[in-house]
Write a protein that holds these residues in place. Structure first.
Motif, PDB file in Angstrom:
ATOM      1  N   ILE A   1      -4.313  -0.993 -14.442  1.00  0.00           N
ATOM      2  CA  ILE A   1      -4.640  -0.649 -12.569  1.00  0.00           C
ATOM      3  C   ILE A   1      -4.527  -1.479 -11.837  1.00  0.00           C
ATOM      4  CG2 ILE A   1      -5.933  -0.077 -11.822  1.00  0.00           C
ATOM      5  CD1 ILE A   1      -7.429   0.079 -14.870  1.00  0.00           C
ATOM      6  N   GLY A   2      -2.855  -1.374 -10.848  1.00  0.00           N
ATOM      7  CA  GLY A   2      -2.432  -1.867  -9.896  1.00  0.00           C
ATOM      8  C   GLY A   2      -1.214  -2.718 -10.063  1.00  0.00           C
ATOM      9  N   ALA A   3       0.109  -1.654  -9.882  1.00  0.00           N
ATOM     10  CA  ALA A   3       1.398  -2.265  -9.241  1.00  0.00           C
ATOM     11  C   ALA A   3       1.927  -3.617  -8.393  1.00  0.00           C
ATOM     12  CB  ALA A   3       1.929  -0.813  -9.194  1.00  0.00           C
ATOM     13  N   GLY A   4       0.283  -4.057  -8.313  1.00  0.00           N
ATOM     14  CA  GLY A   4       1.422  -5.898  -7.491  1.00  0.00           C
ATOM     15  C   GLY A   4       1.802  -6.597  -8.313  1.00  0.00           C
ATOM     16  N   ILE A   5       2.270  -7.775  -7.925  1.00  0.00           N
ATOM     17  CA  ILE A   5       3.151  -8.365  -8.762  1.00  0.00           C
ATOM     18  C   ILE A   5       2.340  -8.814 -10.048  1.00  0.00           C
ATOM     19  CG2 ILE A   5       1.943 -11.239  -7.730  1.00  0.00           C
ATOM     20  CD1 ILE A   5       5.499 -10.189  -9.059  1.00  0.00           C
ATOM     21  N   GLY A   6       1.415  -9.029 -10.082  1.00  0.00           N
ATOM     22  CA  GLY A   6       0.643  -9.088 -11.858  1.00  0.00           C
ATOM     23  C   GLY A   6       0.358  -8.254 -12.396  1.00  0.00           C
TER      24      GLY A   6
ATOM     25  N   LEU B   1      -5.421  -3.534 -18.623  1.00  0.00           N
ATOM     26  CA  LEU B   1      -5.992  -4.264 -17.984  1.00  0.00           C
ATOM     27  C   LEU B   1      -5.794  -4.355 -16.033  1.00  0.00           C
ATOM     28  CD1 LEU B   1      -3.743  -5.341 -20.639  1.00  0.00           C
ATOM     29  CD2 LEU B   1      -2.950  -6.601 -19.505  1.00  0.00           C
ATOM     30  N   VAL B   2      -6.618  -4.952 -15.711  1.00  0.00           N
ATOM     31  CA  VAL B   2      -7.046  -4.304 -14.000  1.00  0.00           C
ATOM     32  C   VAL B   2      -6.321  -5.355 -13.798  1.00  0.00           C
ATOM     33  CG1 VAL B   2      -9.169  -3.977 -12.642  1.00  0.00           C
ATOM     34  CG2 VAL B   2      -9.596  -3.138 -14.992  1.00  0.00           C
ATOM     35  N   ALA B   3      -5.515  -5.184 -12.711  1.00  0.00           N
ATOM     36  CA  ALA B   3      -4.504  -5.969 -11.800  1.00  0.00           C
ATOM     37  C   ALA B   3      -4.793  -5.482 -10.504  1.00  0.00           C
ATOM     38  CB  ALA B   3      -2.798  -5.743 -11.981  1.00  0.00           C
ATOM     39  N   THR B   4      -6.215  -5.302  -9.797  1.00  0.00           N
ATOM     40  CA  THR B   4      -6.216  -4.852  -8.685  1.00  0.00           C
ATOM     41  C   THR B   4      -7.063  -5.694  -8.400  1.00  0.00           C
ATOM     42  OG1 THR B   4      -6.679  -3.834  -6.854  1.00  0.00           O
ATOM     43  CG2 THR B   4      -7.585  -3.130  -8.852  1.00  0.00           C
TER      44      THR B   4
ATOM     45  N   GLY C   1      -2.092   7.371  -8.326  1.00  0.00           N
ATOM     46  CA  GLY C   1      -3.329   8.380  -8.136  1.00  0.00           C
ATOM     47  C   GLY C   1      -4.781   6.147  -7.751  1.00  0.00           C
ATOM     48  N   SER C   2      -6.197   6.821  -8.034  1.00  0.00           N
ATOM     49  CA  SER C   2      -6.695   6.301  -7.899  1.00  0.00           C
ATOM     50  C   SER C   2      -8.009   5.964  -8.818  1.00  0.00           C
ATOM     51  CB  SER C   2      -7.773   6.327  -6.859  1.00  0.00           C
ATOM     52  OG  SER C   2      -8.765   5.565  -6.161  1.00  0.00           O
ATOM     53  N   VAL C   3      -8.202   5.052  -9.848  1.00  0.00           N
ATOM     54  CA  VAL C   3      -8.937   5.192 -11.195  1.00  0.00           C
ATOM     55  C   VAL C   3     -10.265   5.203 -10.495  1.00  0.00           C
ATOM     56  CG1 VAL C   3      -9.573   3.566 -12.754  1.00  0.00           C
ATOM     57  CG2 VAL C   3      -7.286   3.888 -12.391  1.00  0.00           C
ATOM     58  N   MET C   4     -11.410   5.873 -10.836  1.00  0.00           N
ATOM     59  CA  MET C   4     -12.216   5.685 -10.238  1.00  0.00           C
ATOM     60  C   MET C   4     -13.188   5.575 -11.780  1.00  0.00           C
ATOM     61  SD  MET C   4     -12.288   9.938  -9.049  1.00  0.00           S
ATOM     62  CE  MET C   4     -13.660  10.738  -8.593  1.00  0.00           C
ATOM     63  N   PHE C   5     -13.111   6.089 -12.632  1.00  0.00           N
ATOM     64  CA  PHE C   5     -14.252   5.142 -13.710  1.00  0.00           C
ATOM     65  C   PHE C   5     -13.314   4.890 -15.183  1.00  0.00           C
ATOM     66  CE2 PHE C   5     -15.987   8.915 -11.259  1.00  0.00           C
ATOM     67  CZ  PHE C   5     -16.948   9.106 -11.086  1.00  0.00           C
ATOM     68  N   ILE C   6     -13.739   4.033 -15.874  1.00  0.00           N
ATOM     69  CA  ILE C   6     -13.301   3.672 -16.976  1.00  0.00           C
ATOM     70  C   ILE C   6     -14.774   3.645 -18.337  1.00  0.00           C
ATOM     71  CG2 ILE C   6     -12.417   1.187 -18.798  1.00  0.00           C
ATOM     72  CD1 ILE C   6     -11.049   0.574 -16.294  1.00  0.00           C
TER      73      ILE C   6
ATOM     74  N   GLU D   1      -1.522   2.874  -9.733  1.00  0.00           N
ATOM     75  CA  GLU D   1      -1.663   2.751  -8.132  1.00  0.00           C
ATOM     76  C   GLU D   1      -1.184   3.555  -7.058  1.00  0.00           C
ATOM     77  OE1 GLU D   1      -1.254   0.622  -4.882  1.00  0.00           O
ATOM     78  OE2 GLU D   1      -0.532  -0.613  -7.203  1.00  0.00           O
ATOM     79  N   ARG D   2      -2.545   3.209  -6.625  1.00  0.00           N
ATOM     80  CA  ARG D   2      -2.915   4.341  -4.966  1.00  0.00           C
ATOM     81  C   ARG D   2      -2.730   3.938  -4.014  1.00  0.00           C
ATOM     82  NH1 ARG D   2      -9.243   1.864  -3.222  1.00  0.00           N
ATOM     83  NH2 ARG D   2      -8.491   0.480  -2.583  1.00  0.00           N
ATOM     84  N   GLN D   3      -1.819   3.242  -3.836  1.00  0.00           N
ATOM     85  CA  GLN D   3      -0.254   3.258  -2.898  1.00  0.00           C
ATOM     86  C   GLN D   3       0.451   2.843  -3.141  1.00  0.00           C
ATOM     87  OE1 GLN D   3      -2.886  -0.302  -0.525  1.00  0.00           O
ATOM     88  NE2 GLN D   3      -4.062   1.495   0.134  1.00  0.00           N
ATOM     89  N   GLU D   4       1.184   1.981  -2.709  1.00  0.00           N
ATOM     90  CA  GLU D   4       2.369   1.783  -2.963  1.00  0.00           C
ATOM     91  C   GLU D   4       2.761   0.266  -3.861  1.00  0.00           C
ATOM     92  OE1 GLU D   4       5.323   0.705   1.035  1.00  0.00           O
ATOM     93  OE2 GLU D   4       5.085   1.837   1.248  1.00  0.00           O
ATOM     94  N   VAL D   5       3.668   0.593  -4.908  1.00  0.00           N
ATOM     95  CA  VAL D   5       4.261  -0.191  -5.672  1.00  0.00           C
ATOM     96  C   VAL D   5       4.776  -1.525  -4.555  1.00  0.00           C
ATOM     97  CG1 VAL D   5       6.243  -1.319  -6.945  1.00  0.00           C
ATOM     98  CG2 VAL D   5       5.078   0.894  -7.307  1.00  0.00           C
ATOM     99  N   GLY D   6       3.802  -2.729  -5.079  1.00  0.00           N
ATOM    100  CA  GLY D   6       3.686  -4.060  -4.804  1.00  0.00           C
ATOM    101  C   GLY D   6       2.775  -5.098  -3.854  1.00  0.00           C
ATOM    102  N   GLY D   7       1.406  -3.592  -4.431  1.00  0.00           N
ATOM    103  CA  GLY D   7       0.622  -4.700  -3.730  1.00  0.00           C
ATOM    104  C   GLY D   7       0.556  -4.951  -2.606  1.00  0.00           C
TER     105      GLY D   7
END
Length: 505
Positions: free
Chosen positions: A40-45, A312-315, A272-277, A67-73
């Protein structure tokens, strides 16, 4: 008797072969890679995690990256009149070995960090102005601060030398289950001390003067982290490396590294935006019930879900940044309430009003960067001329005194505030974001292991937020997930790694 003995030996051999093949099959089933991994999250992490997970688990595992926004975070660019400029993480240190490796392996190009002369303003006057002559700079620094600049360089180098050990550990596949254990492995109790004391306190004890701390150190904290020298000494040391020479950036924007890592990982990007795990028991094709994680996400107007072996949560797990709810975990996932510092990036194309900083004529000003001290009453953290992320777009030398300037400030600037610094301007683009944690030692870093196969990449930000730190965290999370999946306890949190690896050929 002879024939019976031969038959018995033959039967025993067959039994032994059957037992071996059963053991091999059981071992193969035990060590089979996971079917699906969510990041979850497409930044560098997140993208570096995907890159290293693919290397460790092989080609068959499916990796979904949300990734809910742009790749790169938070590696992002802003556009000013058709040209892109870095708005987030802008510079990379020459000893950032993961970023160097990414550039090489992904076929990217580098550009030197923007140069130019730097000045430090205290609200009344420029307390330091850099010269284009090296020897003059050295004389100025010694005159004002003695040999404290050299001592600061040595202090930062000593911390860097120890921190470089992490690359050796990771090259041998060792992982750490917490940020504190990682830092202890590279620097012992001294590094944990840096995490738990302020930079101001640490430098005072080391014999640095208040004048030096205020005029040379504090401005670097403000431009890099928007905070004072009351942040933790570890993040302060990371910030001070940004004053080194040889800094560079990625041609086309640092965020390009993320998109290339994602491509190289063969990860599947889900916008998309993750809501629940939620942890649930599922029956796989093998017929055995197994624990899996259901990830519920929203894409457009649709709410969808899928099941994963590893997540893996990367946000940042901060409600204002990524409002993810963890359902029905036993024990419950700890709440994350750490604050993030707002920073506003404003790009302005215009002519600087240099009289704000100096009484000299504007054609004699000569500075391309102005940093400010803590006791300045200005409403900005820094102001600097910036170049586009693509080298071929670099403009010709200005003939009318206009440049593109980047201002960091804690709040959005009004037009009236902008006009305090500019004689005129054509264009202003603003981006407000929570750029990095608010550092208040003693600093507690969030857990990396949230649950059995649920990992938090961004916990390392609370030691220090930087591109390379995120890449290190991504690699560590991938190694941790791999070793815990395969039961390789001897590759996690091992003591004495430095001495152990130092003796290896």
């Amino acid at each position: 008797m002879g024939r019976a003995s031969v038959e018995l030996e033959s039967w025993l051999l067959t039994l032994w072969l059957l037992l071996c093949s059963w053991g091999c099959l059981a071992s193969a089933e035990l060590r089979a890679p996971p079917d699906k991994i969510a990041i979850i999250g497409a930044g560098i992490g997140g993208t570096s995690s995907a890159y290293y997970l693919r290397q460790k688990f092989g080609k068959d595992v499916k990796i979904d990256v949300f990734e809910r926004q742009e790749v790169g975070g938070r590696l992002a660019t802003l556009n000013v009149e058709g040209q892109d400029f870095e708005a987030g993480g802008s510079i990379i240190h020459p000893l950032n070995l993961h970023m160097k490796r990414f550039v090489k392996d992904l076929g990217l190009s580098t550009v030197p960090a923007s140069g130019g002369l730097v000045g430090v303003y205290n609200g009344e006057t420029l307390v330091f102005e850099e010269s284009s002559w090296f020897i003059i700079n050295m004389i100025k620094l010694v005159w004002h601060y003695g040999f404290q600049t050299l001592r600061m360089h040595m202090w930062v180098e000593d911390i860097l030398d120890k921190f470089m050990r992490i690359y050796r550990y990771q090259s041998h596949d060792y992982a750490f289950s917490s940020v504190e254990k990682l830092l202890h492995a590279v620097g012992g109790d001294d590094f944990l001390g840096l995490l738990n004391h302020t930079l101001h306190e640490t430098l005072q004890k080391a014999g640095f003067s208040e004048k030096f701390i205020n005029e040379m150190v504090a401005p670097i904290m403000k431009v890099n982290y928007g905070q004072s020298t009351d942040l933790s000494a570890f993040v302060g040391a990371v910030s001070m490396t940004g004053a080194d020479s040889g800094l560079w950036a990625v041609e086309g924007g640092n965020k390009v590294v993320c998109s290339r890592l994602l491509k190289a990982s063969k990860g599947n990007l889900i916008s998309g935006s993750v809501m629940f795990i939620e942890e649930k028991t599922r029956t796989k094709l093998t017929g055995n019930p197994t624990k899996m994680y259901e990830v519920v996400y929203q894409t457009g107007s649709e709410t969808l879900s899928d099941f994963y072996d590893i997540v893996l949560v990367a946000t940042p797990l901060n409600q204002k940044m990524s409002n993810i709810t963890f359902l029905n975990f036993d024990p419950p996932i700890e709440e994350f309430d750490q604050s993030y510092q707002q920073i506003v990036t404003t790009l302005i194309k215009g002519e600087l009003n240099s009289t704000v900083f100096s009484s000299r004529a504007k054609d004699q000003f000569g500075l391309s960067t102005v940093l400010v001290t803590d006791n300045s009453d200005l409403f900005i953290n820094s102001i600097a001329i910036v170049s586009p992320v693509r080298e071929e777009e670099n403009p010709l030398p200005s003939t009318d005194g206009t440049y593109v300037w980047k201002i960091f400030s804690p709040d959005v600037l009004s037009k009236k505030q902008i006009m305090k610094y500019f004689l005129s301007y054509d264009y202003a683009v603003k981006k407000a974001w929570r750029a990095y944690p608010l550092y208040k030692p003693p600093q507690k870093c969030p857990s990396i292991i949230l649950h059995d196969r649920l990992y938090y990449v961004n916990g390392i930000e609370f030691a220090a937020s930087a591109m390379e730190m995120s890449a290190i965290a991504g690699y560590n999370a991938a190694l941790l997930a791999y070793h815990r999946w395969n039961g390789n306890a001897d590759m996690i949190d091992q003591d004495g790694l430095y001495e152990k690896l130092k003796t290896e050929l």
